[in-house]
Design a protein around this motif. Structure first.
Motif, PDB file in Angstrom:
ATOM      1  N   ASN A   9      16.745   7.923  -4.163  1.00  0.00           N
ATOM      2  CA  ASN A   9      15.705   8.983  -4.224  1.00  0.00           C
ATOM      3  C   ASN A   9      14.637   8.754  -5.290  1.00  0.00           C
ATOM      4  N   VAL A  10      13.787   7.789  -5.010  1.00  0.00           N
ATOM      5  CA  VAL A  10      12.730   7.449  -5.967  1.00  0.00           C
ATOM      6  C   VAL A  10      11.583   8.466  -5.851  1.00  0.00           C
ATOM      7  N   PHE A  11      10.949   8.789  -6.971  1.00  0.00           N
ATOM      8  CA  PHE A  11       9.795   9.697  -6.948  1.00  0.00           C
ATOM      9  C   PHE A  11       8.806   9.255  -8.025  1.00  0.00           C
ATOM     10  N   GLY A  38      -1.428  -7.003   7.399  1.00  0.00           N
ATOM     11  CA  GLY A  38      -0.627  -7.647   8.439  1.00  0.00           C
ATOM     12  C   GLY A  38       0.739  -7.010   8.566  1.00  0.00           C
ATOM     13  N   ASP A  39       1.458  -7.471   9.586  1.00  0.00           N
ATOM     14  CA  ASP A  39       2.716  -6.822   9.978  1.00  0.00           C
ATOM     15  C   ASP A  39       3.887  -7.787   9.801  1.00  0.00           C
ATOM     16  N   ILE A  40       4.946  -7.317   9.154  1.00  0.00           N
ATOM     17  CA  ILE A  40       6.105  -8.206   8.940  1.00  0.00           C
ATOM     18  C   ILE A  40       6.858  -8.484  10.247  1.00  0.00           C
ATOM     19  N   ARG A  41       6.532  -7.769  11.315  1.00  0.00           N
ATOM     20  CA  ARG A  41       7.167  -8.086  12.599  1.00  0.00           C
ATOM     21  C   ARG A  41       6.596  -9.370  13.192  1.00  0.00           C
ATOM     22  N   SER A  97       0.825   1.306   8.017  1.00  0.00           N
ATOM     23  CA  SER A  97       1.383   2.281   8.964  1.00  0.00           C
ATOM     24  C   SER A  97       1.740   3.583   8.255  1.00  0.00           C
ATOM     25  N   THR A  98       2.380   3.497   7.091  1.00  0.00           N
ATOM     26  CA  THR A  98       2.655   4.718   6.306  1.00  0.00           C
ATOM     27  C   THR A  98       1.990   4.652   4.929  1.00  0.00           C
ATOM     28  N   GLY A  99       1.487   3.485   4.563  1.00  0.00           N
ATOM     29  CA  GLY A  99       0.839   3.332   3.256  1.00  0.00           C
ATOM     30  C   GLY A  99      -0.656   3.583   3.349  1.00  0.00           C
ATOM     31  N   HIS A 100      -1.301   3.662   2.207  1.00  0.00           N
ATOM     32  CA  HIS A 100      -2.738   3.955   2.158  1.00  0.00           C
ATOM     33  C   HIS A 100      -3.423   2.924   1.281  1.00  0.00           C
ATOM     34  N   HIS A 148      10.224  -7.417  -1.751  1.00  0.00           N
ATOM     35  CA  HIS A 148      10.065  -6.925  -0.376  1.00  0.00           C
ATOM     36  C   HIS A 148      10.341  -5.420  -0.299  1.00  0.00           C
ATOM     37  N   GLN A 149       9.250  -4.668  -0.095  1.00  0.00           N
ATOM     38  CA  GLN A 149       9.363  -3.202  -0.008  1.00  0.00           C
ATOM     39  C   GLN A 149       9.025  -2.687   1.389  1.00  0.00           C
ATOM     40  N   ALA A 150       8.352  -3.484   2.207  1.00  0.00           N
ATOM     41  CA  ALA A 150       7.881  -2.983   3.511  1.00  0.00           C
ATOM     42  C   ALA A 150       9.048  -2.567   4.386  1.00  0.00           C
ATOM     43  N   LEU A 181       1.007  -7.368   0.926  1.00  0.00           N
ATOM     44  CA  LEU A 181       1.019  -7.394   2.396  1.00  0.00           C
ATOM     45  C   LEU A 181       1.402  -6.005   2.896  1.00  0.00           C
ATOM     46  N   ASP A 182       0.641  -5.485   3.851  1.00  0.00           N
ATOM     47  CA  ASP A 182       0.954  -4.163   4.387  1.00  0.00           C
ATOM     48  C   ASP A 182       0.230  -3.983   5.718  1.00  0.00           C
ATOM     49  N   ASN A 183       0.847  -3.261   6.647  1.00  0.00           N
ATOM     50  CA  ASN A 183       0.158  -2.976   7.914  1.00  0.00           C
ATOM     51  C   ASN A 183      -0.456  -1.578   7.914  1.00  0.00           C
ATOM     52  N   PRO A 191      20.413   5.610  11.920  1.00  0.00           N
ATOM     53  CA  PRO A 191      19.867   4.280  12.227  1.00  0.00           C
ATOM     54  C   PRO A 191      19.213   3.647  10.993  1.00  0.00           C
ATOM     55  N   TYR A 192      18.507   4.448  10.179  1.00  0.00           N
ATOM     56  CA  TYR A 192      17.882   3.905   8.963  1.00  0.00           C
ATOM     57  C   TYR A 192      18.939   3.247   8.073  1.00  0.00           C
ATOM     58  N   ALA A 193      20.061   3.940   7.869  1.00  0.00           N
ATOM     59  CA  ALA A 193      21.111   3.401   6.998  1.00  0.00           C
ATOM     60  C   ALA A 193      21.658   2.096   7.563  1.00  0.00           C
ATOM     61  N   THR A 248      19.972  -0.082   9.316  1.00  0.00           N
ATOM     62  CA  THR A 248      18.993  -1.159   9.075  1.00  0.00           C
ATOM     63  C   THR A 248      19.087  -1.670   7.636  1.00  0.00           C
ATOM     64  N   LYS A 249      19.280  -0.747   6.702  1.00  0.00           N
ATOM     65  CA  LYS A 249      19.314  -1.165   5.294  1.00  0.00           C
ATOM     66  C   LYS A 249      20.605  -1.937   4.987  1.00  0.00           C
ATOM     67  N   TYR A 250      21.687  -1.572   5.656  1.00  0.00           N
ATOM     68  CA  TYR A 250      22.933  -2.310   5.459  1.00  0.00           C
ATOM     69  C   TYR A 250      22.826  -3.705   6.091  1.00  0.00           C
ATOM     70  N   ALA A 278       0.824  -1.213   0.000  1.00  0.00           N
ATOM     71  CA  ALA A 278       0.000   0.000   0.000  1.00  0.00           C
ATOM     72  C   ALA A 278       0.858   1.264   0.000  1.00  0.00           C
ATOM     73  N   GLY A 279       2.162   1.091  -0.022  1.00  0.00           N
ATOM     74  CA  GLY A 279       3.065   2.237  -0.042  1.00  0.00           C
ATOM     75  C   GLY A 279       3.304   2.735  -1.458  1.00  0.00           C
ATOM     76  N   PHE A 280       4.179   3.696  -1.569  1.00  0.00           N
ATOM     77  CA  PHE A 280       4.471   4.329  -2.856  1.00  0.00           C
ATOM     78  C   PHE A 280       5.001   3.319  -3.880  1.00  0.00           C
ATOM     79  N   ILE A 281       6.146   2.733  -3.610  1.00  0.00           N
ATOM     80  CA  ILE A 281       6.754   1.836  -4.602  1.00  0.00           C
ATOM     81  C   ILE A 281       5.967   0.530  -4.693  1.00  0.00           C
ATOM     82  N   GLY A 282       5.558  -0.008  -3.539  1.00  0.00           N
ATOM     83  CA  GLY A 282       4.820  -1.273  -3.522  1.00  0.00           C
ATOM     84  C   GLY A 282       3.541  -1.219  -4.339  1.00  0.00           C
TER      85      GLY A 282
HETATM   86  P1  NAD Z   1       6.347   3.837   1.753  1.00  0.00           P
HETATM   87  O1  NAD Z   1       6.383   4.294   3.179  1.00  0.00           O
HETATM   88  O2  NAD Z   1       5.460   4.549   0.819  1.00  0.00           O
HETATM   89  O3  NAD Z   1       6.015   2.286   1.697  1.00  0.00           O
HETATM   90  C1  NAD Z   1       6.393   1.379   2.693  1.00  0.00           C
HETATM   91  C2  NAD Z   1       5.183   0.517   2.994  1.00  0.00           C
HETATM   92  O4  NAD Z   1       5.544  -0.464   3.989  1.00  0.00           O
HETATM   93  C3  NAD Z   1       3.996   1.304   3.572  1.00  0.00           C
HETATM   94  O5  NAD Z   1       2.820   1.032   2.846  1.00  0.00           O
HETATM   95  C4  NAD Z   1       3.894   0.824   5.009  1.00  0.00           C
HETATM   96  O6  NAD Z   1       2.563   0.861   5.494  1.00  0.00           O
HETATM   97  C5  NAD Z   1       4.469  -0.572   4.897  1.00  0.00           C
HETATM   98  N1  NAD Z   1       4.974  -1.053   6.186  1.00  0.00           N
HETATM   99  C6  NAD Z   1       5.728  -0.372   7.079  1.00  0.00           C
HETATM  100  N2  NAD Z   1       5.947  -1.116   8.158  1.00  0.00           N
HETATM  101  C7  NAD Z   1       5.346  -2.308   7.940  1.00  0.00           C
HETATM  102  C8  NAD Z   1       5.212  -3.483   8.700  1.00  0.00           C
HETATM  103  N3  NAD Z   1       5.747  -3.584   9.942  1.00  0.00           N
HETATM  104  N4  NAD Z   1       4.520  -4.523   8.181  1.00  0.00           N
HETATM  105  C9  NAD Z   1       3.946  -4.429   6.947  1.00  0.00           C
HETATM  106  N5  NAD Z   1       4.030  -3.325   6.190  1.00  0.00           N
HETATM  107  C10 NAD Z   1       4.728  -2.285   6.681  1.00  0.00           C
HETATM  108  O7  NAD Z   1       7.858   3.883   1.240  1.00  0.00           O
HETATM  109  P2  NAD Z   1       8.459   3.663  -0.230  1.00  0.00           P
HETATM  110  O8  NAD Z   1       9.087   4.948  -0.621  1.00  0.00           O
HETATM  111  O9  NAD Z   1       7.472   3.013  -1.110  1.00  0.00           O
HETATM  112  O10 NAD Z   1       9.632   2.653   0.089  1.00  0.00           O
HETATM  113  C11 NAD Z   1       9.578   1.269  -0.227  1.00  0.00           C
HETATM  114  C12 NAD Z   1      10.907   0.631   0.133  1.00  0.00           C
HETATM  115  O11 NAD Z   1      11.953   1.244  -0.625  1.00  0.00           O
HETATM  116  C13 NAD Z   1      11.310   0.767   1.589  1.00  0.00           C
HETATM  117  O12 NAD Z   1      11.959  -0.427   1.971  1.00  0.00           O
HETATM  118  C14 NAD Z   1      12.297   1.904   1.583  1.00  0.00           C
HETATM  119  O13 NAD Z   1      13.203   1.825   2.659  1.00  0.00           O
HETATM  120  C15 NAD Z   1      12.991   1.661   0.257  1.00  0.00           C
HETATM  121  N6  NAD Z   1      13.623   2.858  -0.331  1.00  0.00           N
HETATM  122  C16 NAD Z   1      12.853   3.872  -0.787  1.00  0.00           C
HETATM  123  C17 NAD Z   1      13.472   4.975  -1.360  1.00  0.00           C
HETATM  124  C18 NAD Z   1      12.667   6.113  -1.887  1.00  0.00           C
HETATM  125  O14 NAD Z   1      13.279   7.070  -2.387  1.00  0.00           O
HETATM  126  N7  NAD Z   1      11.342   6.090  -1.843  1.00  0.00           N
HETATM  127  C19 NAD Z   1      14.886   5.049  -1.426  1.00  0.00           C
HETATM  128  C20 NAD Z   1      15.630   3.985  -0.937  1.00  0.00           C
HETATM  129  C21 NAD Z   1      14.992   2.876  -0.404  1.00  0.00           C
END
Ligand code: NAD
Length: 322
Positions: free
Chosen positions: A175-177, A57-60, A36-39, A77-79, A32-34, A145-147, A149-151, A11-15
């Motif tokens: 920097n995806v847009f 649901g939640d990946i935790r 939290s930041t997606g719609h 995997h984008q969550a 799959l999405d919880n 801290p974000y960096a 986690t990704k590493y 439900a997020g941007f890229i997903g």
């Molecule tokens: P986003 O916040 O729009 O999407 C992330 C989605 O994950 C949201 O829909 C959120 O609800 C969901 N989510 C968060 N926690 C969750 C959980 N515990 N269980 C299930 N779902 C959960 O962000 P995005 O920009 O679409 O990013 C997607 C991925 O790409 C992320 O892993 C992000 O770190 C990575 N990324 C994005 C960019 C960018 O520029 N947008 C750059 C580098 C990496």
């Protein structure tokens, strides 16, 4: 029969853009999405399609991950919890989602015999390295801290390949847009934030003097990278990480000019809005530029959208959807 794909963070941007793309091509897609930041509205174009199903649901939660990967061939995997500032304010939650959640997904994929897990890595992994362009093997120390986690995701993926034979591919997005990226909230990314401010007749606020630069990457290039990574049979594409970017950098002052020019197609007065400048943000690196040679060579990744073209497409979407 087409493969079955699980897209986390659906439900997020890229997903959600990935869901639209793969459902459109006849794949069986589970999101799959919880939320939290997606719609959920980001999935409006696929919710009624019989090839799409959604798990709230939640990946935790490991059991949720296990359920989500049932009969799945590929996982995209984008969550994650994005945003450097968010992780500085609340490192514990970012770590729980981005590291523990990632580990749950790896375990679920391994146990279910998933063919390949392609995951969203990040350019933030380059950390304090000042060399440009960024080349996959030369990373610095993480700056947030974000960096970290990704590493850590990359380290875990590598170990899961070597230890259990799970096929993984990491895509370090820069920097995806594009359409559906959230312009609201404290952690909005710079492009949707600036588009919204300009559409509201307000000044975009730049942290610093506007000379910091980024390799802005249109979302359709990222979709292409995910498809190529998912389907690649190149032996060097397995257990590897790739920069996914356009391969050019633009500073923030120029970015605002491009946004204003594109928006002026709809409202000429936007050209007159001045930029506001504020203090620099902690954890921001001055410049970012990817070498995409490795992805070109091994994944056959060829980004089709440069910044100006991507901005025009994104603004058409924002103009009719905000
Ligand atoms: P986003 O916040 O729009 O999407 C992330 C989605 O994950 C949201 O829909 C959120 O609800 C969901 N989510 C968060 N926690 C969750 C959980 N515990 N269980 C299930 N779902 C959960 O962000 P995005 O920009 O679409 O990013 C997607 C991925 O790409 C992320 O892993 C992000 O770190 C990575 N990324 C994005 C960019 C960018 O520029 N947008 C750059 C580098 C990496």
């Amino acid at each position: 029969m087409k493969s079955k794909i699980l897209i986390t963070g659906a439900a997020g941007f890229i997903g959600s853009n990935l869901c639209d793309y793969f459902v459109d091509r006849g794949y069986d897609v589970v999101g799959l999405d919880n939320l939290s930041t997606g719609h959920i509205a980001n999935l409006n174009d696929v919710t009624d399609n019989s090839n799409f199903s959604f798990i709230h649901g939640d990946i935790r939660d490991l059991e949720t991950c296990r359920k989500a990967v049932t009969d799945v061939d590929y996982v995209l995997h984008q969550a994650a919890l994005g945003s450097v500032p968010r992780s500085i304010i609340d490192p514990i939650t970012s770590n729980e989602v981005n590291v523990n959640g990632f580990l749950n997904m790896l375990v679920a994929c391994k146990d279910a015999g998933v063919k390949k897990m392609v995951y969203a890595a990040s350019s933030s992994t380059y950390g304090d390295s000042t060399s440009l362009p960024k080349v996959e093997d030369a990373i610095g120390k993480p700056l947030s801290p974000y960096a970290i986690t990704k590493y850590v995701n990359e380290l875990y993926a590598d170990v899961f390949y070597k230890t259990y034979g799970l096929n993984t591919v990491g895509l370090r997005y820069f920097n995806v847009f594009g359409r559906k990226q959230d312009p609201n909230g404290a952690y909005a990314a710079v492009i949707p934030l600036f588009i919204k401010r300009l559409m509201d007749n307000q000044s975009p606020r730049i942290n610093g003097d506007g000379t910091y630069s980024r390799d802005f990457t249109y979302v359709d290039n990222v979709i292409q990278a995910n498809e190529k990574a998912m389907l690649s049979v190149h032996p060097e594409a397995i257990n590897s990480v790739f920069n996914i970017a356009y391969g050019d950098r633009t500073d923030l002052n120029h970015l605002v000019e491009l946004l204003k020019k594109s928006l002026s197609r709809f409202n000429k007065e936007i050209l007159e809005i001045p930029i506001e400048y504020g203090p620099l943000r902690v954890g921001d690196v001055p410049h970012s530029l990817a070498s995409i040679d490795k992805a070109k060579k091994i994944l056959d990744y060829h980004p089709r959208f440069d910044l100006a073209t991507g901005i025009d497409e994104a603004i058409e979407w924002y103009w009719s959807n905000l």
